[in-house]
Design a protein around this motif. Structure first.
Motif, PDB file in Angstrom:
ATOM      1  N   CYS A  89     -21.867 -14.090  36.440  1.00  0.00           N
ATOM      2  CA  CYS A  89     -21.024 -14.077  35.238  1.00  0.00           C
ATOM      3  C   CYS A  89     -21.272 -15.346  34.416  1.00  0.00           C
ATOM      4  O   CYS A  89     -21.208 -16.450  34.957  1.00  0.00           O
ATOM      5  N   THR A  90     -21.534 -15.169  33.137  1.00  0.00           N
ATOM      6  CA  THR A  90     -21.794 -16.326  32.269  1.00  0.00           C
ATOM      7  C   THR A  90     -20.600 -17.285  32.257  1.00  0.00           C
ATOM      8  O   THR A  90     -20.774 -18.496  32.304  1.00  0.00           O
ATOM      9  N   LYS A  91     -19.391 -16.751  32.202  1.00  0.00           N
ATOM     10  CA  LYS A  91     -18.196 -17.603  32.169  1.00  0.00           C
ATOM     11  C   LYS A  91     -18.057 -18.398  33.463  1.00  0.00           C
ATOM     12  O   LYS A  91     -17.864 -19.618  33.434  1.00  0.00           O
ATOM     13  N   GLN A  93     -24.373  -9.005  34.401  1.00  0.00           N
ATOM     14  CA  GLN A  93     -23.090  -9.491  34.892  1.00  0.00           C
ATOM     15  C   GLN A  93     -22.874  -9.155  36.374  1.00  0.00           C
ATOM     16  O   GLN A  93     -23.690  -8.492  37.005  1.00  0.00           O
ATOM     17  N   ALA A 114     -18.535 -26.993  30.557  1.00  0.00           N
ATOM     18  CA  ALA A 114     -17.383 -26.770  29.695  1.00  0.00           C
ATOM     19  C   ALA A 114     -16.841 -28.075  29.117  1.00  0.00           C
ATOM     20  O   ALA A 114     -16.019 -28.056  28.221  1.00  0.00           O
ATOM     21  N   HIS A 140     -16.334 -22.275  23.770  1.00  0.00           N
ATOM     22  CA  HIS A 140     -17.224 -23.331  24.239  1.00  0.00           C
ATOM     23  C   HIS A 140     -18.485 -23.470  23.382  1.00  0.00           C
ATOM     24  O   HIS A 140     -19.510 -23.982  23.833  1.00  0.00           O
ATOM     25  N   TYR A 145     -14.090 -16.840  26.000  1.00  0.00           N
ATOM     26  CA  TYR A 145     -14.422 -18.109  26.646  1.00  0.00           C
ATOM     27  C   TYR A 145     -15.676 -18.723  26.013  1.00  0.00           C
ATOM     28  O   TYR A 145     -15.713 -19.913  25.687  1.00  0.00           O
ATOM     29  N   LEU A 146     -16.726 -17.917  25.857  1.00  0.00           N
ATOM     30  CA  LEU A 146     -17.983 -18.427  25.304  1.00  0.00           C
ATOM     31  C   LEU A 146     -17.798 -18.935  23.875  1.00  0.00           C
ATOM     32  O   LEU A 146     -18.340 -19.986  23.506  1.00  0.00           O
ATOM     33  N   GLU A 204     -12.815 -11.073  27.668  1.00  0.00           N
ATOM     34  CA  GLU A 204     -12.424 -12.385  28.204  1.00  0.00           C
ATOM     35  C   GLU A 204     -13.604 -13.352  28.216  1.00  0.00           C
ATOM     36  O   GLU A 204     -13.477 -14.516  27.829  1.00  0.00           O
ATOM     37  N   VAL A 205     -14.759 -12.872  28.653  1.00  0.00           N
ATOM     38  CA  VAL A 205     -15.958 -13.715  28.703  1.00  0.00           C
ATOM     39  C   VAL A 205     -16.369 -14.128  27.296  1.00  0.00           C
ATOM     40  O   VAL A 205     -16.674 -15.297  27.037  1.00  0.00           O
ATOM     41  N   HIS A 211     -20.886 -21.011  33.746  1.00  0.00           N
ATOM     42  CA  HIS A 211     -20.661 -22.104  32.793  1.00  0.00           C
ATOM     43  C   HIS A 211     -19.586 -23.041  33.324  1.00  0.00           C
ATOM     44  O   HIS A 211     -19.756 -24.257  33.341  1.00  0.00           O
ATOM     45  N   ARG A 212     -18.484 -22.468  33.756  1.00  0.00           N
ATOM     46  CA  ARG A 212     -17.375 -23.275  34.275  1.00  0.00           C
ATOM     47  C   ARG A 212     -17.797 -24.038  35.526  1.00  0.00           C
ATOM     48  O   ARG A 212     -17.494 -25.222  35.667  1.00  0.00           O
TER      49      ARG A 212
END
Length: 140
Positions: free
Chosen positions: A128-130, A104, A139, A37, A33-34, A29-30, A133-134
């Motif tokens: 978490c990177t996601k 993570q 984003a 983006h 997402y990355l 999932e991450v 970032h969000r």
């Protein structure tokens, strides 16, 4: 600007260690997402090396992934592994001259973090990177 914001803003290539080819896993999932983006994602997992995950070739080791993107460097080594498994990953991240060792959520290894910092890498732990970032509105 926070260190995390700067790291995410300045980075383009992220190796995801412990990447899964299963869509229900957090690493998958991450990574998705990355990719959406604008990041280049390099899955690193010996169990799926040579396969494609999310359209990206998976590598057995960080060294293999780093050789593939050379002369560019891996900016972030994003670790989806148990805390106890991080020290050898930190050593590999140092060997390939990565910019950041990112652990993570719930992944904490102070010894590996000190090793990475001493070698000049930035370290982010238990994040978490996601999510980061969000939350930083990068984003957009």
């Amino acid at each position: 600007m926070s260190n995390i914001a700067r790291i995410l803003q300045d980075s383009r290539i992220i190796a995801i260690v412990g990447m899964s080819n299963k869509p229900e896993r957090a690493s998958h999932e991450v990574a998705d997402y990355l990719l959406q983006h604008g990041y280049r994602v390099l899955p690193v997992n010996p169990a799926i090396a040579g396969q494609e995950v999310l359209g990206q070739r998976a590598y057995a080791t960080l060294a293999e992934a780093a050789a593939f993107v050379a002369p560019a460097r891996i900016d972030i080594v994003d670790c989806f592994r148990k805390s106890a498994d991080i020290a050898p990953i930190a050593e590999e991240a140092i060997a390939i001259k990565a910019g950041c060792l990112w652990l993570q959520l719930d992944v904490i290894n102070e010894e590996a973090a000190q090793l990475a910092r001493a070698a000049g890498l930035e370290v982010v732990m238990d994040r978490c990177t996601k999510i980061e970032h969000r939350n930083l509105a990068l984003a957009a």
